[in-house]
Design a protein around this motif. Structure first.
Motif, short mmCIF file in Angstrom:
data_model
loop_
_atom_site.label_atom_id
_atom_site.label_comp_id
_atom_site.label_asym_id
_atom_site.label_seq_id
_atom_site.Cartn_x
_atom_site.Cartn_y
_atom_site.Cartn_z
N ASP A 155 -3.90 3.71 -1.27
CA ASP A 155 -4.93 4.51 -1.82
C ASP A 155 -6.24 3.90 -1.83
O ASP A 155 -6.41 2.90 -1.20
CB ASP A 155 -4.52 4.69 -3.33
CG ASP A 155 -4.64 3.24 -4.17
OD1 ASP A 155 -5.31 2.35 -3.61
OD2 ASP A 155 -4.04 3.33 -5.38
N GLU A 157 -8.07 2.26 -4.10
CA GLU A 157 -8.23 1.13 -4.48
C GLU A 157 -7.66 -0.10 -3.94
O GLU A 157 -7.74 -1.11 -4.40
CB GLU A 157 -7.87 1.20 -5.98
CG GLU A 157 -8.46 2.01 -6.84
CD GLU A 157 -8.08 2.24 -8.31
OE1 GLU A 157 -7.06 2.01 -8.53
OE2 GLU A 157 -8.51 3.00 -8.98
N GLY A 158 -7.06 0.27 -2.85
CA GLY A 158 -6.24 -0.82 -2.32
C GLY A 158 -4.97 -0.96 -2.48
O GLY A 158 -4.16 -2.00 -1.80
N ASN A 159 -4.29 -0.45 -3.39
CA ASN A 159 -2.99 -0.59 -3.65
C ASN A 159 -2.23 0.04 -2.40
O ASN A 159 -2.70 1.21 -1.94
CB ASN A 159 -2.37 0.53 -4.90
CG ASN A 159 -3.11 0.00 -6.23
OD1 ASN A 159 -3.00 -1.18 -6.72
ND2 ASN A 159 -3.93 0.95 -6.69
N THR A 160 -1.17 -0.65 -1.90
CA THR A 160 -0.58 -0.51 -0.53
C THR A 160 0.95 -0.75 -0.94
O THR A 160 1.39 -1.77 -1.23
CB THR A 160 -1.21 -1.43 0.39
OG1 THR A 160 -2.65 -1.22 0.41
CG2 THR A 160 -0.69 -1.09 1.67
N LEU A 161 1.73 0.10 -0.18
CA LEU A 161 3.28 -0.13 0.06
C LEU A 161 3.66 -0.04 1.49
O LEU A 161 3.20 0.94 1.91
CB LEU A 161 4.23 0.28 -0.89
CG LEU A 161 4.16 2.02 -0.97
CD1 LEU A 161 5.20 2.43 -0.07
CD2 LEU A 161 4.26 2.21 -2.13
N ALA A 178 6.06 10.22 -4.19
CA ALA A 178 6.43 9.24 -5.52
C ALA A 178 5.14 8.35 -5.51
O ALA A 178 4.41 8.16 -6.58
CB ALA A 178 7.71 8.53 -5.63
N GLY A 179 5.04 7.35 -4.27
CA GLY A 179 4.02 6.34 -4.42
C GLY A 179 2.64 7.17 -4.78
O GLY A 179 1.88 6.76 -5.34
N VAL A 181 1.74 9.96 -5.86
CA VAL A 181 1.48 10.38 -7.38
C VAL A 181 1.52 9.14 -8.44
O VAL A 181 0.21 9.31 -8.98
CB VAL A 181 2.93 11.31 -8.08
CG1 VAL A 181 2.79 11.49 -9.36
CG2 VAL A 181 3.12 12.57 -7.16
N ALA A 182 1.89 8.25 -8.11
CA ALA A 182 1.70 7.04 -8.83
C ALA A 182 0.45 6.39 -8.66
O ALA A 182 -0.45 5.88 -9.56
CB ALA A 182 2.76 5.82 -8.65
N MET A 183 -0.25 6.48 -7.45
CA MET A 183 -1.64 6.42 -7.12
C MET A 183 -2.59 6.99 -7.50
O MET A 183 -3.87 7.20 -7.28
CB MET A 183 -1.70 6.11 -5.58
CG MET A 183 -1.03 4.82 -4.94
SD MET A 183 -0.80 4.84 -3.34
CE MET A 183 -0.03 3.26 -3.04
N GLY A 184 -2.27 8.35 -8.31
CA GLY A 184 -3.24 9.33 -8.66
C GLY A 184 -3.51 10.45 -7.71
O GLY A 184 -4.29 11.45 -8.11
N ILE B 162 8.31 -2.42 0.10
CA ILE B 162 7.45 -3.52 -0.13
C ILE B 162 6.13 -3.29 -0.59
O ILE B 162 5.45 -2.40 -0.09
CB ILE B 162 7.59 -4.59 1.00
CG1 ILE B 162 8.73 -4.93 1.52
CG2 ILE B 162 6.61 -5.88 0.47
CD1 ILE B 162 8.82 -5.86 2.79
N VAL B 163 5.84 -3.41 -1.95
CA VAL B 163 4.51 -3.40 -2.53
C VAL B 163 3.53 -4.42 -1.78
O VAL B 163 4.00 -5.49 -2.39
CB VAL B 163 4.50 -3.05 -3.94
CG1 VAL B 163 2.59 -3.07 -4.37
CG2 VAL B 163 5.05 -1.97 -4.29
N THR B 164 2.80 -4.30 -1.03
CA THR B 164 2.18 -5.22 -0.11
C THR B 164 0.61 -5.54 -1.04
O THR B 164 0.14 -6.76 -0.85
CB THR B 164 1.62 -5.10 1.19
OG1 THR B 164 0.92 -3.78 1.33
CG2 THR B 164 3.06 -4.91 2.10
N GLU B 165 0.33 -4.70 -1.70
CA GLU B 165 -0.80 -4.80 -2.61
C GLU B 165 -0.65 -3.67 -3.83
O GLU B 165 -0.71 -2.77 -3.73
CB GLU B 165 -2.04 -4.79 -1.93
CG GLU B 165 -3.36 -5.21 -3.03
CD GLU B 165 -4.58 -5.21 -2.16
OE1 GLU B 165 -4.69 -5.22 -0.89
OE2 GLU B 165 -5.60 -5.39 -2.67
N MET B 171 -0.05 -1.39 -12.27
CA MET B 171 -0.14 -0.63 -11.18
C MET B 171 1.18 -0.72 -10.33
O MET B 171 1.79 0.01 -9.93
CB MET B 171 -1.03 -0.82 -10.35
CG MET B 171 -1.30 0.16 -9.22
SD MET B 171 -1.47 1.93 -9.60
CE MET B 171 -1.03 2.87 -8.35
N ARG B 174 4.04 1.03 -12.04
CA ARG B 174 3.82 2.36 -11.84
C ARG B 174 4.44 2.68 -10.27
O ARG B 174 5.19 3.86 -10.23
CB ARG B 174 2.40 3.01 -11.66
CG ARG B 174 1.91 3.20 -12.99
CD ARG B 174 0.33 3.58 -13.08
NE ARG B 174 0.09 4.91 -12.38
CZ ARG B 174 -0.99 5.50 -12.39
NH1 ARG B 174 -2.22 4.92 -12.95
NH2 ARG B 174 -0.91 6.58 -11.82
#
Lengths: 352, 352
Positions: A155, A157-161, A178-179, A181-184, B162-165, B171, B174
């Motif tokens: 996303d 903000e850098g949240n990454t999976l 799902a990810g 939605v969790a990321m906004g 894997i959530v890498t970040e 977060m 979430r």
């Protein structure tokens, strides 16, 4: 082919990708801003043809994911998708040679270009849909057996999976959605790398050129005071279903999708006709008197009847004067395997 | 300490972990079955003390995640959590030396043992909660600054990510929760590896021994026809809030959590009293006449008043005769930093 895009090219591709987005694919104007910013920073937006792909080239598809109503409102700095490719390369242990659009529709025609420009990679003149579809598994790549992992999601903000294992493309869709939605409800994803040979065989070819041709036709028609709707029809082989105005909008964002039923009332030659549209991000079906006028996977496009400007499902509002168009989908989307994934039954479509 | 668990130990830990689960943590009996299956297959369930951890040891926390109502109904073959550790090791590029329970409550006391037994690793006699809490960020590890990534999630079919970040532990919660719901509301997760030094400083110590002591006290009381409730109170320093029966259950599964309000009516010496419980997987607050009798992070436990059997929030039903207990939380959960994460305000608790 080695085509370095100019600002003028971006304007045309943006317009055409908006039409091909069939209501979805993300706001194309935002994509255009981002692409022009790349040129302003001195980067190249390089397009190659399917025929230029080496059989063993490693090609990755990239796209935005989420409800278009949300995407429009999020700030996009443009580096997150490039970073996602780097994270995937590190996880995979090898480099990527080219990017390709997962879908040519809307901003997703441009999304891979932004990442490619930052990484010095070319994008391929092709995509996995020849239009836009709402779900991740709805590409000619997955329809033809592409593996569902590893796939990445990031996303702004850098949240990454990274999905390191998904038992099916449908499960990948569930996990990425799902990810998201969790990321906004707005993110970028990339699927597992494909070989050049696989992409050459299964991608919908020439869709950046097609988008460019549509956009060019609209701009030429506007300049010549011709009918831009007729110009679009000529450029993409579409026909007009209805000219009219929007008389009702029933819309909600649910589970990461925009879902809607839209009602159009005919004007002029079409006065007295009523057409309803079923929407899941994209315009999936057009109905008149309870019977389908046009159905997925064929394209259903809405444009401003005066200017030919494509109208996304998130911006449809009461009173807009529009032309509703349809065009046949590429044969890659008409196979038996494709029908099971992107045909009317796959969406459970019924007259609203 | 080098403690190889026997079947008798597992029975005791299971009973005690059920009590410490404060209603959540997953069905402990399923965990016991899985642990005994490991012994039957000739594997060791080896427990070491916090003092045995080298400062630079790489320790990973592991737990089940999801609504307990779902977890009970899913078949668990026991190898998925071991595979998740291997996937994480491959992603990290180094091996893990020991596992630790994220929470000592319910089946999560046992979950890391199953993976550890399959991998030939020890588990540490400690955990990140000293009880159970509903959300991923609610551990003494995250409360004390543990990094939120990389974290892994897997389900019983092998779907893995894997959530890498993750920009914050919240977060991470979430993202893992969304993935869990996409996977059908039951999964295992692991957080990023911690050093032995960090774990020694911040884990709640000796909680496997504590669970064993509680279970042992219950079995001894049953054998001696003594009151098992009094035995539990003695073993864990708890006191009785109410003896009574369940008179109302209002329960739903929502967003991957079990949420409920439970009403207990007093019996015998407590006749005429009414206590209500607020539940998010765990019993978070007990209220009488609108005032709190006990509040998170202190433990609120429900056991069968005749047998001392712990009662999970997913199995509470009308008419059950129970004793409601409370015990003070470990000082690690009473710091200012901890209060912000696991105190009553963190859950927005109000009298129902």
């Amino acid at each position: 082919m080695n085509w370095n895009l100019t600002e003028a090219d971006i304007d045309r591709i943006t317009l055409g990708a908006g039409v091909l987005g069939t209501g979805g694919g993300g706001n194309p104007w935002l994509g255009a801003l981002m692409a022009k910013a790349q040129l302003a920073e001195g980067r190249r937006l390089r397009v190659i043809g399917l025929e230029d792909l080496a059989p063993d080239a490693q090609v990755m598809a990239l796209a935005g994911i989420g409800a278009p109503t949300v995407g429009v409102e999020r700030m996009v700095e443009g580096s997150e998708s490039a970073r996602l490719i780097r994270v995937m390369e590190q996880h995979l242990g090898h480099r990527i040679d080219a990017l390709i659009a997962d879908e040519i529709g809307g901003s997703n025609a441009i999304a891979p270009m932004i990442a490619a420009a930052r990484l010095g990679l070319p994008v391929v003149d092709a995509d996995g849909m020849g239009r836009a579809f709402p779900e991740v598994q709805m590409t000619t790549f997955f329809i033809n057996g592409h593996v569902a992992h590893p796939s990445g999601l990031t996303d702004f903000e850098g949240n990454t999976l990274i999905v390191t294992e998904a038992r099916s493309p449908e499960m990948l869709e569930r996990l990425l959605r799902a990810g998201t939605v969790a990321m906004g409800s707005a993110a970028y994803f990339t699927t597992a790398p494909m070989t050049g040979a696989f992409v050459r065989r299964h991608a919908v070819p020439g869709t950046l050129r097609l988008a460019h041709r549509i956009g060019d036709a609209v701009l030429a028609a506007r300049a010549a005071k011709d009918d831009p709707v007729a110009a679009i029809c000529g450029a993409m082989g579409a026909s007009v279903l209805l000219r009219g105005k929007v008389t009702d909008v029933e819309r909600r964002t649910e589970g990461g999708f925009l879902r809607a039923v839209l009602t159009l009332g005919g004007l002029d030659a079409d006065r007295g006709r009523t057409v309803r549209l079923t929407v899941q991000n994209e315009y999936l079906a057009a109905w008149e008197d309870g019977r389908p006028l046009a159905l997925t996977p064929d394209l259903i496009c809405m444009v401003d009847s005066e200017t030919g400007r494509p109208i996304g499902s998130e911006e449809v509002r009461y009173g807009l004067r529009v032309a509703l168009l349809t065009a046949p989908a590429h044969p890659h989307l008409k196979t038996e395997a494709a029908k099971r994934v992107v045909g009317p039954e796959a969406f459970g479509l019924r007259a609203p």
